[in-house]
Design a protein around this motif. Structure first.
Motif, PDB file in Angstrom:
ATOM      1  N   LEU A 204       0.620  -1.408   0.069  1.00 37.24           N
ATOM      2  CA  LEU A 204       0.046   0.100   0.146  1.00 37.24           C
ATOM      3  C   LEU A 204       1.038   1.266   0.032  1.00 37.24           C
ATOM      4  O   LEU A 204       0.569   2.157  -0.734  1.00 37.24           O
ATOM      5  CB  LEU A 204      -0.975   0.102   1.296  1.00 37.24           C
TER       6      LEU A 204
ATOM      7  N   SER B  88       0.755   4.328  -2.694  1.00 39.63           N
ATOM      8  CA  SER B  88      -0.068   5.318  -2.451  1.00 39.63           C
ATOM      9  C   SER B  88       0.543   6.604  -2.236  1.00 39.63           C
ATOM     10  O   SER B  88       1.817   6.814  -2.448  1.00 39.63           O
ATOM     11  CB  SER B  88      -0.423   4.942  -0.986  1.00 39.63           C
TER      12      SER B  88
ATOM     13  N   TRP C  41       0.814   8.429   3.116  1.00 40.11           N
ATOM     14  CA  TRP C  41       0.654   7.188   3.657  1.00 40.11           C
ATOM     15  C   TRP C  41       1.995   6.533   4.014  1.00 40.11           C
ATOM     16  O   TRP C  41       2.222   5.410   4.083  1.00 40.11           O
ATOM     17  CB  TRP C  41      -0.137   6.319   2.542  1.00 40.11           C
TER      18      TRP C  41
ATOM     19  N   ALA D 234     -16.028  10.908  -1.689  1.00 41.39           N
ATOM     20  CA  ALA D 234     -14.932  10.051  -1.179  1.00 41.39           C
ATOM     21  C   ALA D 234     -14.598  10.120   0.247  1.00 41.39           C
ATOM     22  O   ALA D 234     -13.498   9.614   0.521  1.00 41.39           O
ATOM     23  CB  ALA D 234     -13.590  10.717  -2.070  1.00 41.39           C
TER      24      ALA D 234
ATOM     25  N   ASN E 291     -14.492   8.761   4.021  1.00 40.96           N
ATOM     26  CA  ASN E 291     -14.268   7.451   4.741  1.00 40.96           C
ATOM     27  C   ASN E 291     -15.747   6.872   5.406  1.00 40.96           C
ATOM     28  O   ASN E 291     -15.736   7.148   6.515  1.00 40.96           O
ATOM     29  CB  ASN E 291     -13.149   7.474   5.826  1.00 40.96           C
TER      30      ASN E 291
ATOM     31  N   ARG F  70     -15.917   4.898  -1.330  1.00 47.13           N
ATOM     32  CA  ARG F  70     -14.586   5.020  -1.963  1.00 47.13           C
ATOM     33  C   ARG F  70     -13.325   5.361  -0.971  1.00 47.13           C
ATOM     34  O   ARG F  70     -12.341   4.660  -1.600  1.00 47.13           O
ATOM     35  CB  ARG F  70     -14.727   6.102  -3.269  1.00 47.13           C
ATOM     36  N   GLY F  71     -13.665   6.177  -0.109  1.00 45.32           N
ATOM     37  CA  GLY F  71     -12.477   6.531   0.615  1.00 45.32           C
ATOM     38  C   GLY F  71     -12.005   5.275   1.536  1.00 45.32           C
ATOM     39  O   GLY F  71     -10.681   5.074   1.327  1.00 45.32           O
TER      40      GLY F  71
ATOM     41  N   LYS G  13     -12.356   2.092   0.754  1.00 43.53           N
ATOM     42  CA  LYS G  13     -12.028   1.103  -0.362  1.00 43.53           C
ATOM     43  C   LYS G  13     -10.411   1.173  -0.537  1.00 43.53           C
ATOM     44  O   LYS G  13      -9.670   0.043  -0.473  1.00 43.53           O
ATOM     45  CB  LYS G  13     -12.619   0.958  -1.563  1.00 43.53           C
ATOM     46  N   GLU G  14      -9.985   2.527  -0.838  1.00 42.16           N
ATOM     47  CA  GLU G  14      -8.431   2.670  -1.097  1.00 42.16           C
ATOM     48  C   GLU G  14      -7.747   2.022  -0.016  1.00 42.16           C
ATOM     49  O   GLU G  14      -6.669   1.754  -0.109  1.00 42.16           O
ATOM     50  CB  GLU G  14      -8.361   4.087  -1.399  1.00 42.16           C
ATOM     51  N   ARG G  15      -8.126   2.229   1.230  1.00 43.00           N
ATOM     52  CA  ARG G  15      -7.451   1.624   2.377  1.00 43.00           C
ATOM     53  C   ARG G  15      -7.646   0.122   2.763  1.00 43.00           C
ATOM     54  O   ARG G  15      -7.082  -0.136   3.643  1.00 43.00           O
ATOM     55  CB  ARG G  15      -7.536   2.739   3.665  1.00 43.00           C
TER      56      ARG G  15
END
Length: 310
Positions: free
Chosen positions: A15, A19, A23, A197, A199, A273-274, A276-278
């Motif tokens: 990640l 990222s 991050w 977007a 969390n 969406r927010g 899912k990215e993490r």
């Protein structure tokens, strides 16, 4: 940096490499959901009190998950929630922050225990709809909370427990559940309208299977469609079947309906969406313990995220 196993460190490294610079340091954050089946200290309505052995098994399940935040369905009154919280602390899992809502059904509730502060709450306990010419109120309501994991990361949690699949003399149970799902989606849309977007996690016992009308309503469409984490047991299955020619048939059921002798997946952790990215796939699973049914007719599920370190 959060202490992690070699595999977890590998997942976080992937990640980090893929990222933004923000991050550069991440921590593991775990979210779980569990229908604890009538966690009552005394009988209420037609529901029986939960035995001490069953309560102990619920604690064993939660301790095995080690969640930072857990949403609970079919929780009894506040004193039952606080007793569970206290017993978890005595066993080494401290979740000092809590919230519980009371909807139209006053016997069982949706509740949350959290390691991190709950900085805002927006309970949805008066959502209603028309069905067959009658006005209904969403039975258990929806619990919406903002949880501050650290100064750099906050997430929004919407926890729900939709109408069961048991027939009702008041209305068709499938249509009833769909209307509750549509009300839940309205709450989701209201939150995402502020920031598509952001969390957001939507989780709980939705009492229907993945291709049903209620679940499709909750998932939504287009840019605000939610992502299904679709957990499975950690039972040693490979990612591919024999010879690598086909995916293995993962065990994904979360609920046993004794009347019809049916196992199905009706509990979910869905992501905006927010989040899912993490999301960390390898930290996402359904807990499989011996004698799981002593705790509940549901099995708990958990998912993990790589979130910015403080």
């Amino acid at each position: 940096m959060f202490a992690a196993s070699p595999w977890r460190r590998f997942c976080l490294l992937i990640l980090i490499c893929a990222s933004p610079a923000a991050w550069a340091e991440t921590n593991l954050f775990r979210l779980a959901t569990f229908n604890v089946e009538n966690y009552l200290e005394a009988p209420s309505g037609a529901r029986h009190a939960k035995s001490p052995a069953a309560q102990a098994k619920v604690r064993d399940c939660i301790l095995a998950l080690k969640p930072d935040v857990i949403a609970l369905q079919e929780m009894g009154p506040t004193n039952a929630l606080l007793d569970l919280q206290s017993n978890l602390k005595s066993s080494g899992l401290e979740l000092p922050f809590w919230d519980e809502i009371t909807g139209y059904d006053t016997n069982i509730h949706v509740a949350v225990l959290s390691r991190f502060p709950i900085v805002a709450r927006r309970p949805h306990t008066n959502e209603n709809f028309l069905l067959d010419g009658r006005r209904f109120t969403v039975s258990r309501g929806f619990e919406e909370l903002d949880i501050q994991v650290n100064p750099r990361f906050t997430c929004t949690l919407i926890a729900a427990h939709l109408k069961s699949r048991r027939p009702s003399a008041l209305a068709d149970e499938e249509e009833w559940r769909y209307e509750e799902a549509a009300a839940l989606r309205r709450a989701i849309d209201a939150r995402l309208a502020q920031d598509p977007a952001q969390n957001l996690v939507v989780l709980g016992d939705f009492n229907d299977v993945q291709d049903s009308k209620p679940i499709r309503a909750i998932m939504g469409k287009g840019t605000t469609r939610l992502f299904d984490t679709h957990p499975a047991e950690r039972n040693g299955d490979d990612e591919a079947g024999a010879g690598g020619h086909r995916p293995s048939r993962h065990i994904t059921w979360t609920h046993y309906y004794e009347k019809d002798d049916v196992f199905s997946r009706i509990d979910y952790i869905l992501l905006g969406r927010g989040m899912k990215e993490r999301w960390l796939k390898e930290e996402t699973y359904i807990l499989a313990l011996p004698n799981w049914g002593l705790a509940s007719d549901h099995r708990p599920l958990v998912t993990g995220f790589a979130v910015p370190a403080p």
